[in-house]
Design a protein around this motif. Sequence first.
Motif, short mmCIF file in Angstrom:
data_model
loop_
_atom_site.label_atom_id
_atom_site.label_comp_id
_atom_site.label_asym_id
_atom_site.label_seq_id
_atom_site.Cartn_x
_atom_site.Cartn_y
_atom_site.Cartn_z
N PRO A 175 5.68 0.57 -3.41
CA PRO A 175 6.11 -0.72 -2.86
C PRO A 175 5.14 -1.32 -1.85
CG PRO A 175 7.95 0.82 -2.92
CD PRO A 175 6.72 1.61 -3.22
N MET A 176 4.26 -0.50 -1.27
CA MET A 176 3.30 -1.03 -0.29
C MET A 176 1.86 -0.96 -0.78
SD MET A 176 3.28 2.05 2.56
CE MET A 176 4.81 2.94 2.31
N ALA A 177 1.68 -0.79 -2.10
CA ALA A 177 0.33 -0.67 -2.66
C ALA A 177 0.12 -1.70 -3.77
CB ALA A 177 0.10 0.73 -3.20
N ARG A 178 -1.12 -2.16 -3.91
CA ARG A 178 -1.48 -3.13 -4.93
C ARG A 178 -2.62 -2.58 -5.78
NH1 ARG A 178 2.56 -4.28 -3.19
NH2 ARG A 178 3.33 -6.23 -2.27
N LEU A 179 -2.56 -2.88 -7.08
CA LEU A 179 -3.57 -2.42 -8.03
C LEU A 179 -4.32 -3.61 -8.62
CD1 LEU A 179 -1.49 0.21 -10.06
CD2 LEU A 179 -3.14 0.68 -8.25
N SER A 180 -5.60 -3.40 -8.88
CA SER A 180 -6.40 -4.43 -9.55
C SER A 180 -7.58 -3.78 -10.27
CB SER A 180 -6.92 -5.44 -8.53
OG SER A 180 -7.73 -6.41 -9.15
N PRO A 181 -7.74 -4.07 -11.58
CA PRO A 181 -6.85 -4.82 -12.47
C PRO A 181 -5.69 -3.95 -12.94
CG PRO A 181 -8.73 -4.02 -13.69
CD PRO A 181 -8.97 -3.63 -12.27
N LYS A 182 -4.72 -4.57 -13.64
CA LYS A 182 -3.55 -3.84 -14.11
C LYS A 182 -3.62 -3.51 -15.60
CE LYS A 182 -0.48 -5.58 -10.51
NZ LYS A 182 0.80 -6.27 -10.20
N ALA A 190 -5.13 -1.09 -2.88
CA ALA A 190 -5.05 -1.64 -1.53
C ALA A 190 -3.67 -1.34 -0.94
CB ALA A 190 -5.30 -3.15 -1.54
N ILE A 191 -3.65 -0.86 0.31
CA ILE A 191 -2.41 -0.54 1.00
C ILE A 191 -2.04 -1.67 1.95
CG2 ILE A 191 -1.24 1.09 2.54
CD1 ILE A 191 -1.87 2.28 -0.15
N ARG A 192 -0.81 -2.14 1.86
CA ARG A 192 -0.27 -3.13 2.80
C ARG A 192 0.92 -2.50 3.51
NH1 ARG A 192 -0.38 -8.60 -1.04
NH2 ARG A 192 -2.64 -8.60 -1.41
N LYS A 193 0.62 -1.84 4.60
CA LYS A 193 1.63 -1.07 5.32
C LYS A 193 2.63 -1.99 6.01
CE LYS A 193 0.83 0.86 9.28
NZ LYS A 193 0.37 1.72 10.40
N PRO A 194 3.93 -1.79 5.78
CA PRO A 194 4.93 -2.61 6.46
C PRO A 194 5.01 -2.27 7.95
CG PRO A 194 5.99 -0.88 5.19
CD PRO A 194 4.53 -0.82 4.84
N LYS A 195 5.51 -3.20 8.72
CA LYS A 195 5.64 -2.98 10.15
C LYS A 195 6.70 -1.92 10.42
CE LYS A 195 6.30 -5.58 14.44
NZ LYS A 195 6.63 -6.91 15.04
#
Length: 263
Positions: free
Chosen positions: A81-88, A103-108
């Motif tokens: 839920p807090m990670a993004r992949l490219s390409p898919k 890429a990690i987008r860590k929630p607050k």
Amino acid sequence: MFAKRLLCGFFFVFFSQYATANLLISPTRVSFDERQRSAKVTVINSSEEYRTYRVVWSEKLALPGGGYQTLSEPVTTSLSPMARLSPKQIRLAPGERQTIKIAIRKPKDLAKGEYRSHLLFQALPNEDKAAKAGLKVNMILSFSIPVVYREQGELPKVAFQTAEIVEDSVNKKPKIAVKLTEQQGFSSYGRLSAYITNSAGKQEKIAEIGNLSLYPEVEQATVLLDLFSGKQLPKQGNIELKYQGADEYEGVDFGSYSLPIRH
């Protein structure tokens, strides 16, 4: 309710470069700490034809005896839920390589702990003459690697519970069965090795399992070590077991255990 999400078991053997079914994957695991926000995984099509792969997240539960059980949806300790992949999705010519970015987008206010999902490469069927004629091949292969993020990570605390010499039910050869626990809530990673003192008085390695992780969800893991080809146990003495860290844990001694040899 959690048990209802368990679907089926998968077993994987990992090497420094994961090579199987015409796909090379490197590295075979990704580990983030709090300062790192991105990573790359390289895949190479080692076959002689074009290959297409869908790149997605998969949730897996580690099993005490090794391998994983797949979950149908993310849980509270999932990384996806807090990670993004490219390409898919990727399409590779023979010998072509592709880089997958994570890429990690860590929630607050993320809670302390370890978060893990598995990066899954799912092979899509190629169109060929048989498919065009109406014959469909439905076997789809998939390969995955673990991706771990540690929030306020701590050094894993590993303990040897028991160790014993057991007999293989098929070939009747001796194996070393080891039970391990991790008590800190963060996964370990390294190699479990077995040594004896040979007739020359020198320490000799007789068995080893590399790329061994103990995950937080497993209360007690059971590991079986096969003796190297041509190696035998002496009639007396001790087997010295050592679990030593690798990659981010290189140089860490997780623990050791002395197993008496009794016949």
